[in-house]
Motif scaffolding. Structure first.
Motif, PDB file in Angstrom:
ATOM      1  N   LYS A  35     -11.906 -12.870   4.183  1.00 35.33           N
ATOM      2  CA  LYS A  35     -10.807 -11.915   4.252  1.00 35.33           C
ATOM      3  C   LYS A  35      -9.473 -12.663   4.224  1.00 35.33           C
ATOM      4  O   LYS A  35      -9.313 -13.674   4.886  1.00 35.33           O
ATOM      5  N   GLY A  36      -8.543 -12.164   3.397  1.00 37.32           N
ATOM      6  CA  GLY A  36      -7.218 -12.758   3.281  1.00 37.32           C
ATOM      7  C   GLY A  36      -7.120 -13.822   2.199  1.00 37.32           C
ATOM      8  O   GLY A  36      -6.020 -14.227   1.842  1.00 37.32           O
ATOM      9  N   HIS A  37      -8.250 -14.275   1.669  1.00 39.30           N
ATOM     10  CA  HIS A  37      -8.238 -15.296   0.620  1.00 39.30           C
ATOM     11  C   HIS A  37      -8.166 -14.639  -0.752  1.00 39.30           C
ATOM     12  O   HIS A  37      -8.167 -13.425  -0.874  1.00 39.30           O
ATOM     13  N   SER A  38      -8.150 -15.465  -1.800  1.00 44.93           N
ATOM     14  CA  SER A  38      -8.140 -14.991  -3.189  1.00 44.93           C
ATOM     15  C   SER A  38      -9.452 -15.350  -3.851  1.00 44.93           C
ATOM     16  O   SER A  38     -10.131 -16.293  -3.439  1.00 44.93           O
ATOM     17  N   VAL A  39      -9.794 -14.598  -4.898  1.00 42.16           N
ATOM     18  CA  VAL A  39     -10.981 -14.905  -5.695  1.00 42.16           C
ATOM     19  C   VAL A  39     -10.657 -14.628  -7.155  1.00 42.16           C
ATOM     20  O   VAL A  39      -9.993 -13.648  -7.475  1.00 42.16           O
ATOM     21  N   GLN A  40     -11.095 -15.535  -8.036  1.00 43.81           N
ATOM     22  CA  GLN A  40     -10.910 -15.335  -9.472  1.00 43.81           C
ATOM     23  C   GLN A  40     -12.254 -14.948 -10.074  1.00 43.81           C
ATOM     24  O   GLN A  40     -13.271 -15.594  -9.815  1.00 43.81           O
ATOM     25  N   LEU A  41     -12.246 -13.896 -10.877  1.00 45.94           N
ATOM     26  CA  LEU A  41     -13.440 -13.403 -11.552  1.00 45.94           C
ATOM     27  C   LEU A  41     -13.276 -13.632 -13.055  1.00 45.94           C
ATOM     28  O   LEU A  41     -12.632 -12.835 -13.735  1.00 45.94           O
ATOM     29  N   PRO A  42     -13.847 -14.715 -13.586  1.00 49.33           N
ATOM     30  CA  PRO A  42     -13.757 -14.950 -15.027  1.00 49.33           C
ATOM     31  C   PRO A  42     -14.796 -14.114 -15.762  1.00 49.33           C
ATOM     32  O   PRO A  42     -15.772 -13.660 -15.158  1.00 49.33           O
ATOM     33  N   VAL A  43     -14.601 -13.901 -17.046  1.00 44.34           N
ATOM     34  CA  VAL A  43     -15.632 -13.223 -17.820  1.00 44.34           C
ATOM     35  C   VAL A  43     -16.804 -14.183 -17.978  1.00 44.34           C
ATOM     36  O   VAL A  43     -16.624 -15.398 -18.017  1.00 44.34           O
ATOM     37  N   GLN A  44     -18.010 -13.651 -18.035  1.00 48.39           N
ATOM     38  CA  GLN A  44     -19.214 -14.467 -18.127  1.00 48.39           C
ATOM     39  C   GLN A  44     -19.713 -14.593 -19.555  1.00 48.39           C
ATOM     40  O   GLN A  44     -20.569 -15.392 -19.854  1.00 48.39           O
ATOM     41  N   LYS A  77      -2.188  -1.897 -13.938  1.00 51.91           N
ATOM     42  CA  LYS A  77      -2.900  -2.138 -12.683  1.00 51.91           C
ATOM     43  C   LYS A  77      -2.968  -0.840 -11.905  1.00 51.91           C
ATOM     44  O   LYS A  77      -2.046  -0.032 -11.933  1.00 51.91           O
ATOM     45  N   TYR A  78      -4.078  -0.648 -11.204  1.00 51.01           N
ATOM     46  CA  TYR A  78      -4.309   0.572 -10.449  1.00 51.01           C
ATOM     47  C   TYR A  78      -4.342   0.282  -8.951  1.00 51.01           C
ATOM     48  O   TYR A  78      -4.714  -0.818  -8.539  1.00 51.01           O
ATOM     49  N   PRO A  79      -3.968   1.287  -8.125  1.00 57.05           N
ATOM     50  CA  PRO A  79      -4.020   1.099  -6.670  1.00 57.05           C
ATOM     51  C   PRO A  79      -5.466   0.852  -6.230  1.00 57.05           C
ATOM     52  O   PRO A  79      -6.377   1.412  -6.826  1.00 57.05           O
ATOM     53  N   PRO A  80      -5.698   0.061  -5.249  1.00 55.05           N
ATOM     54  CA  PRO A  80      -4.749  -0.661  -4.393  1.00 55.05           C
ATOM     55  C   PRO A  80      -4.453  -2.071  -4.888  1.00 55.05           C
ATOM     56  O   PRO A  80      -3.991  -2.907  -4.132  1.00 55.05           O
ATOM     57  N   PHE A  81      -4.711  -2.349  -6.160  1.00 48.60           N
ATOM     58  CA  PHE A  81      -4.588  -3.706  -6.688  1.00 48.60           C
ATOM     59  C   PHE A  81      -3.294  -3.956  -7.459  1.00 48.60           C
ATOM     60  O   PHE A  81      -3.156  -4.979  -8.111  1.00 48.60           O
ATOM     61  N   GLU A  82      -2.341  -3.039  -7.386  1.00 49.83           N
ATOM     62  CA  GLU A  82      -1.090  -3.210  -8.135  1.00 49.83           C
ATOM     63  C   GLU A  82      -0.367  -4.491  -7.730  1.00 49.83           C
ATOM     64  O   GLU A  82       0.154  -5.200  -8.585  1.00 49.83           O
ATOM     65  N   GLU A  83      -0.353  -4.801  -6.446  1.00 53.87           N
ATOM     66  CA  GLU A  83       0.321  -6.007  -5.956  1.00 53.87           C
ATOM     67  C   GLU A  83      -0.649  -7.164  -5.726  1.00 53.87           C
ATOM     68  O   GLU A  83      -0.246  -8.314  -5.731  1.00 53.87           O
ATOM     69  N   ARG A  84      -1.935  -6.858  -5.547  1.00 56.53           N
ATOM     70  CA  ARG A  84      -2.898  -7.893  -5.167  1.00 56.53           C
ATOM     71  C   ARG A  84      -3.826  -8.310  -6.296  1.00 56.53           C
ATOM     72  O   ARG A  84      -4.711  -9.124  -6.102  1.00 56.53           O
ATOM     73  N   LEU A  96      -8.106 -11.509  -7.562  1.00 56.16           N
ATOM     74  CA  LEU A  96      -7.806 -10.610  -6.456  1.00 56.16           C
ATOM     75  C   LEU A  96      -7.232 -11.454  -5.332  1.00 56.16           C
ATOM     76  O   LEU A  96      -7.844 -12.428  -4.902  1.00 56.16           O
ATOM     77  N   LYS A  97      -6.041 -11.076  -4.850  1.00 55.55           N
ATOM     78  CA  LYS A  97      -5.359 -11.835  -3.802  1.00 55.55           C
ATOM     79  C   LYS A  97      -5.409 -11.071  -2.488  1.00 55.55           C
ATOM     80  O   LYS A  97      -5.519  -9.845  -2.477  1.00 55.55           O
ATOM     81  N   ASN A  98      -5.308 -11.830  -1.390  1.00 57.14           N
ATOM     82  CA  ASN A  98      -5.306 -11.234  -0.045  1.00 57.14           C
ATOM     83  C   ASN A  98      -6.421 -10.197   0.092  1.00 57.14           C
ATOM     84  O   ASN A  98      -6.199  -9.057   0.471  1.00 57.14           O
ATOM     85  N   ILE A  99      -7.617 -10.624  -0.219  1.00 57.08           N
ATOM     86  CA  ILE A  99      -8.758  -9.712  -0.285  1.00 57.08           C
ATOM     87  C   ILE A  99      -9.082  -9.141   1.097  1.00 57.08           C
ATOM     88  O   ILE A  99      -8.977  -9.829   2.107  1.00 57.08           O
TER      89      ILE A  99
END
Length: 154
Positions: A35-44, A77-84, A96-99
């Motif tokens: 919680k609070g960290h970031s994660v990058q999801l690349p295409v596979q 971008k759609y809520p709730p990810f507009e800023e994150r 995704l930031k501040n997950i």
């Protein structure tokens, strides 16, 4: 990388029907994020191999996170990810930031155009423990299991 195809041939009395099915099926990858960290999801799967007009990142198959219009080069971008949420139009990854705990779920990258193709899928779990690593406890569990299995076989 070229697409592999599996051709199925089915006969019904006299007609011959050939169906081509892509064998490059994406299996969801499991990711655990604190919680609070970031994660990058690349295409596979390389999106370059297909022609598409839109790319959508979805959460739990129905909630839009990001939509990318290739021709107009626009990102929504759609809520709730507009800023994150950050989308990289160069490699189609989603960061995704501040997950938060409510961000846990299945994230899918889907292209649309001539056909709909899944090019990435992740089962994201948000952990709240600040102590130790889940990977470490899973590894220890496996070591104990393998040791006990070996002892019982003797």
């Amino acid at each position: 990388m070229s697409l592999k195809h599996l051709t199925l041939v089915v006969t019904f009395f006299s007609p011959l029907i050939a169906i081509t099915v892509s064998s490059d099926i994406i299996q969801p990858s499991a990711i655990i994020v604190q919680k609070g960290h970031s994660v990058q999801l690349p295409v596979q799967k390389h999106a370059i191999e297909t022609t598409f007009d839109h790319l959508d990142w979805l959460k739990d198959s129905s909630n839009f996170v990001v939509s990318y219009n290739v021709k107009a080069n626009t990102v929504k971008k759609y809520p709730p990810f507009e800023e994150r949420g950050d989308f990289n139009a160069g490699n189609y990854s989603l960061t995704l930031k501040n997950i938060q705990e409510e961000d846990s779920g299945l994230y899918t990258a889907r292209t649309s155009g001539e056909s709909e193709i899944i090019i990435g899928e992740y089962n994201v779990t948000v952990g709240t423990s600040s102590r130790g690593s889940t990977t470490g406890s899973v590894s220890l569990t496996w070591i104990i299991f393998l040791f006990l299995s070996r002892v019982m076989m003797i």
